[in-house]
Design an enzyme around this catalytic site. Structure first.
Site, short mmCIF file in Angstrom:
data_model
loop_
_atom_site.label_atom_id
_atom_site.label_comp_id
_atom_site.label_asym_id
_atom_site.label_seq_id
_atom_site.Cartn_x
_atom_site.Cartn_y
_atom_site.Cartn_z
N LYS A 31 0.79 -1.24 0.00
CA LYS A 31 0.00 0.00 0.00
C LYS A 31 0.82 1.28 0.00
O LYS A 31 1.79 1.40 0.72
CB LYS A 31 -0.88 0.03 1.25
CG LYS A 31 -2.00 -0.99 1.24
CD LYS A 31 -2.74 -0.89 2.54
CE LYS A 31 -3.96 -1.80 2.55
NZ LYS A 31 -4.54 -1.82 3.90
N GLY A 49 8.58 -6.57 7.64
CA GLY A 49 8.29 -7.96 8.00
C GLY A 49 8.23 -8.87 6.78
O GLY A 49 8.82 -9.96 6.77
N GLY A 85 7.41 -2.46 11.56
CA GLY A 85 6.84 -1.13 11.81
C GLY A 85 7.84 -0.19 12.45
O GLY A 85 7.91 0.99 12.12
P1 ADP Z 1 6.78 -5.14 4.36
O1 ADP Z 1 6.14 -5.98 5.44
O2 ADP Z 1 8.07 -5.73 3.87
O3 ADP Z 1 6.90 -3.70 4.76
P2 ADP Z 1 4.24 -4.76 3.03
O4 ADP Z 1 3.53 -5.28 4.23
O5 ADP Z 1 4.10 -3.33 2.71
O6 ADP Z 1 5.80 -5.16 3.08
O7 ADP Z 1 3.72 -5.53 1.73
C1 ADP Z 1 3.89 -6.90 1.57
C2 ADP Z 1 2.77 -7.50 0.77
O8 ADP Z 1 2.59 -6.83 -0.46
C3 ADP Z 1 3.04 -8.96 0.43
O9 ADP Z 1 2.12 -9.77 1.12
C4 ADP Z 1 2.86 -9.02 -1.08
O10 ADP Z 1 2.13 -10.17 -1.52
C5 ADP Z 1 2.05 -7.76 -1.36
N1 ADP Z 1 2.20 -7.35 -2.76
C6 ADP Z 1 3.34 -7.02 -3.41
N2 ADP Z 1 3.09 -6.76 -4.70
C7 ADP Z 1 1.77 -6.93 -4.89
C8 ADP Z 1 0.90 -6.83 -6.03
N3 ADP Z 1 1.36 -6.47 -7.23
N4 ADP Z 1 -0.42 -7.07 -5.83
C9 ADP Z 1 -0.90 -7.42 -4.63
N5 ADP Z 1 -0.13 -7.54 -3.51
C10 ADP Z 1 1.19 -7.30 -3.64
MG MG Z 2 4.08 -6.27 6.01
#
Ligand code: ADP
Ligand code: MG
Length: 406
Positions: free
Chosen positions: A200, A357, A381
């Site tokens: 997001k 994460g 976070g």
């Molecule tokens: P982090 O925990 O590393 O900060 P986020 O929580 O922001 O990462 O996002 C991780 C999620 O984003 C993963 O579960 C992944 O499947 C999802 N994601 C990445 N690219 C896409 C996409 N094109 N469409 C839908 N979900 C996505």
């Molecule tokens: Mg995450």
């Protein structure tokens, strides 16, 4: 800089209550599927034990919501810790705090470990209740916060307790995290590239804005790209989009231009006809996404362009997967970034710092280790908030390091 356990001189016999982050993933049989958080705490625990301290550990595990729930007992963690410290007496307390725990803490031998039960069994924990903080403090001569992953929360065991203990210091993991992340923000070697992906724009917008002040290049990946693409007038089909953030996305691009930061959005994507690993897939340019298809990964041309940017970078911050890496058929973009970064880190052409994460979970899924990168943050976070420049209550409350007077 914060005072750390390395600045404490006489630890022998001292009761050190250490807030650790033992919030490990468990499978349905209560087996730990990844014990890295326990292993990351060992340097601090060993440091204290070797100097004859009595070490009392406190952590949360999952979300028992202020109620005693055996499902979330720290028992599996204590068993694993005992395996990792075979010559040390490691005991599990029956609760977070009661008379029995007080007696057990009283009777501890120097060089031994007592692990309190899941601190979130106590309703006062997440409320930062001062009564609970005071009770925890009564067990300790010294408070050590080593739970970077929980430092962005002001809870009784991460913040409140420090108000009731005379000596409150950072552990070695906390110190390592602060040094790695503040080094990144204060004097990164340039060119500095940030790769921000994930699901997001809304959860990453503050970090994106902060990074515009620091980086030379911003690489955008993950589901976020579709919000940016839609904002630029492209059709994104069924791809995940945050319609409330279209304007935010455009404003960010304008700001980047004003600041001379180059933004790399993907040129091609891997689209699927369903949100499934088994979906039909196709590689297409970003301006050719048709109705009924959704983008689940960045394409090979984009991967190559990202690799070119990385080859010219000296410092890289990576937060957020490039695609739905949980589906092996859509993990190529994320894996390519991970492998390229590991390779360039090994060649010593850049320093790589990873946070998030899911990003860390992706690394594990690819069979890669934390040693493949310069620093892998244990805080999801917490690392984001740190990079955003926010004050983390669990760090702020610790004593400042003694400044040398001349
Ligand atoms: P982090 O925990 O590393 O900060 P986020 O929580 O922001 O990462 O996002 C991780 C999620 O984003 C993963 O579960 C992944 O499947 C999802 N994601 C990445 N690219 C896409 C996409 N094109 N469409 C839908 N979900 C996505
Ligand atoms: Mg995450």
């Amino acid at each position: 800089m914060k005072r750390t356990i390395r600045e404490l001189t006489d630890l022998h016999g001292q009761r050190a209550l250490v807030r650790v982050d033992f919030n490990v993933p468990l499978d349905e049989n209560k087996r730990i599927t990844d014990d890295s958080r326990i292993r990351e705490s060992l340097p601090t625990i060993r440091y204290l034990l070797e100097r004859g301290a009595r070490v009392i550990l406190v952590s949360h595990l999952g979300r028992p919501k202020g109620q005693v729930n055996p499902e979330y007992s720290l028992k599996p963690v204590v068993d694993r810790l005992q395996e990792l410290l075979p010559t040390v007496s490691v005991e599990k307390a029956s609760a977070v705090f009661n008379t029995e725990v007080q007696v057990a803490a009283e009777r501890m031998q120097p060089g031994s470990v007592l692990v309190l039960e899941n601190v979130r069994f106590e309703p006062g924990e997440e409320k930062n209740d001062s009564e609970l903080a005071n009770k925890l403090a009564s067990l300790a001569d010294i408070y050590v916060n080593d739970a970077f992953g929980a430092a962005h929360r002001a809870h009784a065991s991460t913040e409140g307790i420090a108000h009731f203990v005379k000596t409150s210091v950072a552990g070695l993991l906390m110190e390592k995290e602060i040094n790695a992340l503040s080094g990144l923000l204060q004097n990164p070697e340039k060119p500095f590239t940030a790769i921000i992906g994930g699901s997001k724009v809304s959860t990453k917008i503050t970090v994106l804005e902060t990074l515009l002040e620091k980086v030379n290049t911003l690489v955008i990946g993950g589901a976020m790209i579709f919000t940016f693409l839609k904002a630029q007038g492209f059709s994104v089909g069924q791809s995940k989009v945050e319609d409330d953030y279209l304007e935010t996305a455009n404003t960010l691009l304008t700001k980047a231009q004003e600041k001379g930061v180059s933004v790399l959005l993907p040129s091609d994507v891997v689209v699927a006809d369903a949100f499934s690993n088994e979906a039909n897939k196709e590689v297409i340019p970003v301006d050719k996404i048709s109705e009924g298809w959704m983008g689940l990964d960045v394409g090979p041309d984009s991967i190559q362009k990202i690799a070119q940017v990385l080859a010219q970078s000296r410092t890289v911050l990576w937060n957020g997967p490039m695609g739905v890496f949980e589906f092996p058929n859509f993990a190529a973009g994320t894996e390519a970034v991970a492998r390229t970064l590991a390779h360039l880190t090994k060649e010593e052409t850049l320093k790589s710092v990873l946070g998030g994460g899911d990003t860390v979970a992706a690394i594990a899924q690819f069979g890669m280790s934390h040693e493949d990168f310069t620093h892998v943050s244990t805080g999801g976070g917490a690392s984001l908030e740190f990079i955003e420049g926010k004050t983390l209550p669990g760090i702020a409350v610790l004593q400042d390091a003694e400044t040398v007077r001349v």
